[in-house]
Motif scaffolding. Structure first.
Motif, mmCIF file in Angstrom:
data_model
loop_
_atom_site.group_PDB
_atom_site.id
_atom_site.type_symbol
_atom_site.label_atom_id
_atom_site.label_comp_id
_atom_site.label_asym_id
_atom_site.label_seq_id
_atom_site.Cartn_x
_atom_site.Cartn_y
_atom_site.Cartn_z
ATOM 1 N N UNK A 195 0.835 -1.192 0.000
ATOM 2 C CA UNK A 195 0.000 0.000 0.000
ATOM 3 C C UNK A 195 0.879 1.254 0.000
ATOM 4 N N UNK A 196 1.937 1.216 0.810
ATOM 5 C CA UNK A 196 2.877 2.338 0.854
ATOM 6 C C UNK A 196 3.534 2.573 -0.498
ATOM 7 N N UNK A 197 3.959 1.479 -1.126
ATOM 8 C CA UNK A 197 4.619 1.591 -2.429
ATOM 9 C C UNK A 197 3.649 2.139 -3.474
ATOM 10 N N UNK A 198 2.381 1.706 -3.384
ATOM 11 C CA UNK A 198 1.366 2.196 -4.331
ATOM 12 C C UNK A 198 1.225 3.713 -4.230
ATOM 13 N N UNK A 199 1.193 4.228 -2.997
ATOM 14 C CA UNK A 199 1.096 5.680 -2.817
ATOM 15 C C UNK A 199 2.375 6.376 -3.274
ATOM 16 N N UNK B 134 0.907 10.043 -3.227
ATOM 17 C CA UNK B 134 0.782 10.766 -1.965
ATOM 18 C C UNK B 134 1.905 10.295 -1.027
ATOM 19 N N UNK B 135 2.927 11.143 -0.910
ATOM 20 C CA UNK B 135 4.104 10.726 -0.158
ATOM 21 C C UNK B 135 3.828 10.593 1.334
ATOM 22 N N UNK B 136 2.917 11.415 1.822
ATOM 23 C CA UNK B 136 2.621 11.306 3.256
ATOM 24 C C UNK B 136 1.921 10.003 3.571
ATOM 25 N N UNK B 137 0.987 9.627 2.697
ATOM 26 C CA UNK B 137 0.324 8.330 2.842
ATOM 27 C C UNK B 137 1.339 7.204 2.721
ATOM 28 N N UNK B 138 2.215 7.343 1.718
ATOM 29 C CA UNK B 138 3.246 6.315 1.510
ATOM 30 C C UNK B 138 4.091 6.178 2.763
ATOM 31 N N UNK B 139 4.503 7.323 3.294
ATOM 32 C CA UNK B 139 5.352 7.318 4.488
ATOM 33 C C UNK B 139 4.623 6.669 5.656
ATOM 34 N N UNK B 140 3.345 6.980 5.756
ATOM 35 C CA UNK B 140 2.558 6.430 6.870
ATOM 36 C C UNK B 140 2.480 4.897 6.789
ATOM 37 N N UNK B 141 2.070 4.385 5.617
ATOM 38 C CA UNK B 141 1.879 2.931 5.500
ATOM 39 C C UNK B 141 3.193 2.186 5.595
ATOM 40 N N UNK B 142 4.247 2.770 5.055
ATOM 41 C CA UNK B 142 5.555 2.116 5.151
ATOM 42 C C UNK B 142 6.052 2.129 6.597
ATOM 43 N N UNK B 143 5.741 3.201 7.329
ATOM 44 C CA UNK B 143 6.124 3.253 8.737
ATOM 45 C C UNK B 143 5.397 2.169 9.524
ATOM 46 N N UNK C 295 7.670 12.976 2.066
ATOM 47 C CA UNK C 295 6.590 12.572 2.952
ATOM 48 C C UNK C 295 6.950 12.486 4.427
ATOM 49 N N UNK C 296 8.220 12.765 4.750
ATOM 50 C CA UNK C 296 8.612 12.681 6.149
ATOM 51 C C UNK C 296 8.007 13.849 6.910
ATOM 52 N N UNK C 297 7.291 13.583 7.966
ATOM 53 C CA UNK C 297 6.650 14.679 8.683
ATOM 54 C C UNK C 297 7.667 15.566 9.384
ATOM 55 N N UNK C 298 7.328 16.832 9.520
ATOM 56 C CA UNK C 298 8.162 17.758 10.265
ATOM 57 C C UNK C 298 7.989 17.448 11.741
ATOM 58 N N UNK C 299 8.998 16.823 12.311
ATOM 59 C CA UNK C 299 8.823 16.435 13.704
ATOM 60 C C UNK C 299 9.770 17.199 14.620
ATOM 61 N N UNK C 300 10.646 18.001 14.013
ATOM 62 C CA UNK C 300 11.495 18.868 14.818
ATOM 63 C C UNK C 300 12.480 18.140 15.705
ATOM 64 N N UNK C 301 12.700 16.849 15.444
ATOM 65 C CA UNK C 301 13.619 16.169 16.360
ATOM 66 C C UNK C 301 15.056 16.429 15.963
#
Ligand SMILES: [Zn+2]
Length: 332
Positions: A10-14, A23-32, A55-61
């Motif tokens: 599913x991640x690869x499909x996105x 949708x890179x955010x979706x891809x990032x989510x499903x792959x995570x 698609x990597x979220x801004x997490x400020x870490x």
């Protein structure tokens, strides 16, 4: 198919826009999710996505060891801050092109570089990442030349040099067999976006001639289905400049038999007549000893190119990264 495989697919499909809107955010989510469930395939893809900030979220870490004054560390390929840095650029795409903008993090790069004469870097104390940018390249027959970033640079506290942000993209596009051609093309598009954003071409090329500019990719001696430099040049020129694939190089085997440090022979690079009287922007991914560049300049001059500018994504001055592919050295 197991649940984990399903999430990975599913991640690869996105990621690829296969059957769904890309949708890179979706891809990032499903792959995570798949990665959390133990998928090493998902982990590999996530690493690639992170390195190019897809698609990597801004997490400020910020890594615990890094302070804002740690300099180039923030541009380290594997640190969290690079994601942060690139996210900053993405967050504000409406800003006009600024030649003083750091191509890695988007902050103003105004501090003179100690590592490269004439280059500069953004200021870590003002929120920049500290990577060196706009490294001048001076060669005979060149109107002006610049490399956007070092290919690798030393990172305080680490033994190896780290790829710069562009260096890591180039490395993946050229040598990472896990990255397929559609993703490579995406990476090239990302590079083109950054070139546009920092306004380097406008800064490099004289205003009087920029409207007649022809972008010429440096020739490749390696046969690839996707030629990254050609695609890069084509996309950079799109809608703005001319594009000519005017240069050809003799085969890799022949150029490899050349003793290290010796110049390419005049006929190692051939040029078509199409450049006569034109202003050329020669584009390459990495600049090392400059042998290829000099051969290209000779060939372009021979065929009557009027003025030649050179833009290289990276300048390679440090040795190899430990554990990186030996192939990585076909840079000259
Ligand atoms: Zn920066």
């Amino acid at each position: 198919m197991s649940k984990v495989d399903k999430y990975t697919e599913r991640g690869i499909a996105f990621l690829e826009g296969d059957g769904v809107a890309k949708d890179y955010e979706q891809a990032f989510y499903w792959l995570s999710v798949a990665y959390e469930l133990g998928s090493s395939k998902a982990e590999t893809i996530l690493c690639d996505m992170r390195a190019k900030s897809l698609g990597a979220p801004f997490d400020g870490d910020v890594p615990e060891t890094a302070s804002l004054d740690d300099g180039p560390d923030a541009c380290g390929v594997t640190t969290g801050t690079q994601t942060v840095a690139v996210s900053n650029v993405r967050a504000d795409e409406s800003r006009p092109a600024n030649p003083n903008r750091c191509i890695a993090c988007g902050e103003e790069a105004l501090v003179p570089s100690e590592a490269f004469a004439g280059a500069k870097h953004c200021s870590p104390s003002r929120g920049g990442c500290g990577t060196n940018v706009m490294i001048p390249i001076v060669e005979d027959g060149l109107a002006r030349g610049v490399a956007l970033q070092p290919y690798r640079e030393p990172i305080p506290g680490r033994r190896e040099n780290m790829y710069s942000s562009l260096g890591s993209l180039i490395h993946m596009v050229k040598y990472d067999t896990r990255v397929d051609d559609p993703l490579k093309a995406e990476m090239v598009r990302e590079i083109v976006r950054r070139i546009g954003e920092c306004g380097v071409i406008e800064q490099l090329v004289d205003k009087r001639v920029i409207r007649n500019l022809v972008v010429v990719p440096a020739p490749s001696s390696k046969r690839r289905k996707l030629q990254p430099v050609s695609l890069l040049a084509e996309l950079v020129s799109e809608g703005r400049f001319g594009y000519e694939e005017a240069l050809k190089k003799r085969s890799r085997t022949e150029s490899k038999s050349r003793p290290k440090g010796t110049e390419l022979a005049p006929n190692d690079v051939s040029c078509s007549e199409s450049v006569r009287g034109k202003t050329v922007l020669l584009l390459d991914d990495t600049y090392g000893e400059g042998a290829t560049l000099r051969a290209c300049i000779r060939a372009l001059k021979d065929k009557g190119a009027q003025e030649i500018y050179f833009l290289s994504l990276c300048k390679n001055i440090y040795g190899g990264v430990k554990g990186s592919s030996a192939d990585d050295d076909d840079i000259d």
